[in-house]
Enzyme design. Structure first.
Site, PDB file in Angstrom:
ATOM      1  N   SER A 181       7.367   8.339   4.952  1.00  8.52           N
ATOM      2  CA  SER A 181       7.226   6.980   5.058  1.00  8.52           C
ATOM      3  C   SER A 181       8.237   6.143   4.439  1.00  8.52           C
ATOM      4  O   SER A 181       7.669   5.169   3.632  1.00  8.52           O
ATOM      5  CB  SER A 181       5.694   6.691   4.366  1.00  8.52           C
ATOM      6  OG  SER A 181       4.691   7.465   5.055  1.00  8.52           O
ATOM      7  N   HIS A 222      -8.199  -0.120  -2.475  1.00  8.28           N
ATOM      8  CA  HIS A 222      -6.821  -0.292  -3.210  1.00  8.28           C
ATOM      9  C   HIS A 222      -7.319  -0.536  -4.624  1.00  8.28           C
ATOM     10  O   HIS A 222      -6.435  -0.161  -5.724  1.00  8.28           O
ATOM     11  CB  HIS A 222      -6.012  -1.604  -2.470  1.00  8.28           C
ATOM     12  CG  HIS A 222      -5.528  -1.333  -1.359  1.00  8.28           C
ATOM     13  ND1 HIS A 222      -4.997  -0.280  -0.972  1.00  8.28           N
ATOM     14  CD2 HIS A 222      -5.777  -2.062  -0.378  1.00  8.28           C
ATOM     15  CE1 HIS A 222      -4.609  -0.201   0.282  1.00  8.28           C
ATOM     16  NE2 HIS A 222      -5.060  -1.221   0.973  1.00  8.28           N
ATOM     17  N   ASP A 251      -1.630   7.613  -1.071  1.00  5.08           N
ATOM     18  CA  ASP A 251      -2.287   7.300   0.007  1.00  5.08           C
ATOM     19  C   ASP A 251      -3.587   7.744   0.157  1.00  5.08           C
ATOM     20  O   ASP A 251      -4.227   8.689  -0.354  1.00  5.08           O
ATOM     21  CB  ASP A 251      -1.391   8.298   1.273  1.00  5.08           C
ATOM     22  CG  ASP A 251      -1.713   7.728   2.591  1.00  5.08           C
ATOM     23  OD1 ASP A 251      -2.116   6.515   2.897  1.00  5.08           O
ATOM     24  OD2 ASP A 251      -1.366   8.239   3.352  1.00  5.08           O
ATOM     25  N   LEU A 271       7.918   6.910 -21.512  1.00  4.94           N
ATOM     26  CA  LEU A 271       7.713   7.042 -20.086  1.00  4.94           C
ATOM     27  C   LEU A 271       8.433   5.799 -19.351  1.00  4.94           C
ATOM     28  O   LEU A 271       8.171   4.591 -19.792  1.00  4.94           O
ATOM     29  CB  LEU A 271       6.342   7.210 -19.581  1.00  4.94           C
ATOM     30  CG  LEU A 271       6.094   7.199 -18.246  1.00  4.94           C
ATOM     31  CD1 LEU A 271       6.548   8.479 -17.494  1.00  4.94           C
ATOM     32  CD2 LEU A 271       4.644   6.728 -17.738  1.00  4.94           C
ATOM     33  N   SER A 303       5.239  -0.850   0.441  1.00  2.00           N
ATOM     34  CA  SER A 303       6.431  -0.767   1.370  1.00  2.00           C
ATOM     35  C   SER A 303       6.870  -1.975   2.062  1.00  2.00           C
ATOM     36  O   SER A 303       5.910  -2.822   2.392  1.00  2.00           O
ATOM     37  CB  SER A 303       6.384   0.354   2.075  1.00  2.00           C
ATOM     38  OG  SER A 303       5.493   0.058   3.153  1.00  2.00           O
TER      39      SER A 303
HETATM   40  C1  FPP Z   1      -1.691   3.462   0.776  1.00  2.00           C
HETATM   41  O1  FPP Z   1      -3.038   4.002   1.379  1.00  2.00           O
HETATM   42  C2  FPP Z   1      -1.605   2.502  -0.230  1.00  2.00           C
HETATM   43  C3  FPP Z   1      -1.017   1.337  -0.507  1.00  2.00           C
HETATM   44  C4  FPP Z   1      -0.391   0.937   0.712  1.00  2.00           C
HETATM   45  C5  FPP Z   1      -1.204   0.749  -1.739  1.00  2.00           C
HETATM   46  C6  FPP Z   1      -1.213   1.449  -2.809  1.00  2.00           C
HETATM   47  C7  FPP Z   1      -1.232   0.481  -4.176  1.00  2.00           C
HETATM   48  C8  FPP Z   1      -2.201   1.021  -5.159  1.00  2.00           C
HETATM   49  C9  FPP Z   1      -2.572   2.324  -5.165  1.00  2.00           C
HETATM   50  C10 FPP Z   1      -2.321  -0.177  -6.249  1.00  2.00           C
HETATM   51  C11 FPP Z   1      -1.242   0.233  -7.189  1.00  2.00           C
HETATM   52  C12 FPP Z   1      -1.024  -0.814  -8.092  1.00  2.00           C
HETATM   53  C13 FPP Z   1      -0.275  -0.636  -9.197  1.00  2.00           C
HETATM   54  C14 FPP Z   1      -0.088  -1.633 -10.015  1.00  2.00           C
HETATM   55  C15 FPP Z   1       0.840   0.355  -9.321  1.00  2.00           C
HETATM   56  P1  FPP Z   1      -3.516   3.170   2.677  1.00  2.00           P
HETATM   57  O2  FPP Z   1      -4.089   1.699   2.461  1.00  2.00           O
HETATM   58  O3  FPP Z   1      -2.599   3.327   3.926  1.00  2.00           O
HETATM   59  O4  FPP Z   1      -4.687   4.422   2.960  1.00  2.00           O
HETATM   60  P2  FPP Z   1      -5.144   4.764   4.408  1.00  2.00           P
HETATM   61  O5  FPP Z   1      -4.160   5.746   4.860  1.00  2.00           O
HETATM   62  O6  FPP Z   1      -6.442   5.638   3.996  1.00  2.00           O
HETATM   63  O7  FPP Z   1      -5.382   3.671   5.057  1.00  2.00           O
END
Ligand code: FPP
Length: 253
Positions: A209, A50, A33, A144, A78
């Site tokens: 969540s 992201h 997050d 892994l 999600s």
């Molecule tokens: C939550 O942060 C993050 C996500 C909904 C996306 C997470 C995805 C990645 C880190 C990329 C992963 C990729 C691979 C290939 C595994 P948020 O956007 O809710 O952050 P905020 O709370 O600051 O708004």
């Protein structure tokens, strides 16, 4: 041609840490997050967060390989994330393909097996196909297990499991009295996977969540205010060190 392997050649954290210690969590699950806030703080669009978050994924996978973690489950998208603006959804769902198109050879060289949990059928074809290709190519690896939660929601998973189970019970002569936790968990997306030992959530929030609600029953939790794009090798080791101090009793004494 010998391929450059960033998993082996990059400089790793120099902090003293016994990576082979028997008390390393076998299964680590992570709620990644803070990407959006990381970008907003810099006046950048949320999608930039992201993309930066993907670099952290690469670092953390390397650390998990190095620390001989057996399973790393990453909450990537999600069932609730569809509520976000289309451009953000499209960006997140393109990241698995981007990641795999660059790193699959390294993952294979490091004996990593790829899996996915979630409602994969309702993902865009490019995401599904990239995942399926990686799953097929790494099926025989036994290092892994990199488990990506994609279009994953725990309530959806439990309902999906319940439907499959009831159908099989209807088609058989099994009495409901014989149904136990083990049989039920075999219908979850995580069937056959050890339950997480450690849950890490970055970004300062302290909630689940809709992530692995069944599987986290006895998991140790570790929260940090650090935003996912800033999560470093040192932070990962801090979580592991903290885990080593925990006394797990599973309801016993
Ligand atoms: C939550 O942060 C993050 C996500 C909904 C996306 C997470 C995805 C990645 C880190 C990329 C992963 C990729 C691979 C290939 C595994 P948020 O956007 O809710 O952050 P905020 O709370 O600051 O708004």
């Amino acid at each position: 041609m010998i391929m450059k392997n960033p998993f082996l050649t990059n400089k790793q954290s120099q902090e003293s840490f016994d990576y082979s210690d028997g008390h390393t969590p076998e299964h680590i699950a992570i709620i990644m997050d803070g990407n959006g806030r990381w970008a907003e703080k810099r006046g950048m669009p949320r999608v930039a967060g992201h993309k930066e978050g993907l670099s952290t994924v690469v670092k953390v996978v390397k650390m998990a390989v190095k620390c001989q973690v057996k399973i790393l489950t990453l909450y990537t998208f999600s069932t609730e994330n569809w509520k976000r603006p289309k451009q953000e959804v499209d960006t997140i769902l393109r990241l698995p393909k981007e990641f795999l198109s660059v790193y699959l050879p390294d993952l294979i060289a490091n004996n990593v097996r790829i899996e996915a949990i979630g409602d994969l059928e309702n993902l865009p074809a490019h995401t599904r196909e990239a995942m399926q290709f990686a799953i097929d190519r790494t099926r025989d690896n036994n290092g892994l297990l990199l488990n990506m939660a994609l279009n994953y929601g725990s309530r959806n998973e439990i309902l999906h499991a319940m439907k499959g189970l009831l159908k099989d019970i209807n088609d058989s002569n099994q009495s409901l009295d014989e149904l136990d936790e083990q049989q039920f968990s075999n219908y979850l997306y995580t069937a056959g996977m050890k339950e997480p030992d450690l849950l890490i959530r970055t970004g300062g929030e302290k909630r689940l969540s809709n992530f692995l609600l069944w599987q986290l029953a006895y998991t140790e939790f570790w929260f940090t205010d650090v935003l996912w794009p800033d999560f470093s090798e040192m932070e990962f080791l801090r979580a592991l060190k903290d885990y080593r101090q925990r006394k797990r009793r599973y309801g016993g004494i």
